[in-house]
Write a protein that holds these residues in place. Structure first.
Motif, short mmCIF file in Angstrom:
data_model
loop_
_atom_site.label_atom_id
_atom_site.label_comp_id
_atom_site.label_asym_id
_atom_site.label_seq_id
_atom_site.Cartn_x
_atom_site.Cartn_y
_atom_site.Cartn_z
N ILE A 146 5.08 -9.13 -1.12
CA ILE A 146 3.87 -8.46 -1.60
C ILE A 146 3.85 -7.01 -1.12
O ILE A 146 3.54 -6.09 -1.88
N ALA A 147 4.21 -6.79 0.16
CA ALA A 147 4.23 -5.43 0.70
C ALA A 147 5.26 -4.57 -0.03
O ALA A 147 4.99 -3.41 -0.36
N HIS A 148 6.43 -5.15 -0.31
CA HIS A 148 7.47 -4.42 -1.03
C HIS A 148 7.01 -4.07 -2.44
O HIS A 148 7.17 -2.94 -2.90
N ALA A 149 6.44 -5.05 -3.13
CA ALA A 149 5.96 -4.80 -4.49
C ALA A 149 4.83 -3.77 -4.49
O ALA A 149 4.74 -2.93 -5.38
N ARG A 150 3.98 -3.84 -3.46
CA ARG A 150 2.88 -2.87 -3.34
C ARG A 150 3.43 -1.46 -3.18
O ARG A 150 2.96 -0.52 -3.82
N GLU A 151 4.45 -1.30 -2.32
CA GLU A 151 5.06 0.01 -2.13
C GLU A 151 5.64 0.52 -3.44
O GLU A 151 5.49 1.69 -3.77
N HIS A 152 6.32 -0.37 -4.15
CA HIS A 152 6.92 0.02 -5.43
C HIS A 152 5.83 0.43 -6.42
O HIS A 152 5.95 1.45 -7.09
N LEU A 153 4.79 -0.35 -6.52
CA LEU A 153 3.71 -0.05 -7.45
C LEU A 153 3.01 1.26 -7.08
O LEU A 153 2.69 2.07 -7.95
#
Length: 199
Positions: free
Chosen positions: A113-120
């Protein structure tokens, strides 16, 4: 190198130019291969950790519970005077466990979730068209998860349709529900004097 240098009679200029180009190409190719190898290594390591710490234990527990339900139903149906209230309880638990999905009871993958959040966030920073997306919901961060949830939602709606065409309660089971089913099964088996070994 300037354009006039190509026509020079000095062979070292052309050699140095070619060497620089070849060196740059190999450096770029090596960098790309290193990035790819690092991603593959991290991906495999992440899968191994997730499977060993989350996927396998949850799947094993759910499989054991489903197996106990099946064995208990077989046992109860073969007793000389089957107790219909117990049979109905075990059938209810069996049906409930059959409807449990891994995504219902698995803890959220905070790292993903943290990785996807950074990407988004980086994409939104480049594209200032922010629609106020919820950065805590994995389905809003990853298209594959969103598509899977959409299909699961359709499956849930189809399963909840009754003969009148009305839709029933859309609540999904949780890990707490599974723990309650386990407690109920343990109590039923203890009432019959059966001991279960979970290891």
């Amino acid at each position: 190198m300037d354009d006039e240098a190509i026509w020079s009679n000095d062979p070292t200029i052309l050699r140095d130019s070619e060497w620089g180009k070849i060196s740059s190409d190999f450096t770029n190719a090596g960098y790309r291969e290193g990035i790819t190898a690092g991603k593959e290594s991290a991906l495999q390591e992440g899968f191994d950790d997730g499977f060993a710490q989350v996927g396998a234990p949850i799947g094993r527990e759910l499989g054991i519970l489903r197996g106990v339900c099946s064995a208990l139903l077989a046992f109860l149906s073969r007793t000389p005077s089957p107790r219909s209230e117990l049979v109905n309880q075990v059938r209810e638990i069996t049906t409930a466990l059959a409807n449990v999905r891994f995504s219902d009871i698995a803890p959220p993958d905070l790292e993903a979730i943290a990785h996807a959040r950074e990407h988004l966030e980086s994409v939104q920073a480049m594209d200032e068209d922010d629609d106020g997306a919820d950065l805590t919901d994995p389905a809003k961060l990853n298209e594959e998860i969103r598509d899977k949830r959409d299909i699961e939602g359709l499956e849930d709606l189809m399963a909840q349709m009754n003969a009148s065409g009305r839709i029933g309660d859309p609540a999904r089971p949780t890990s707490e529900d599974v723990a309650k089913y386990k407690e109920r099964l343990m109590k039923i088996t203890q009432d019959f004097g059966l001991t279960l070994q979970w290891s």
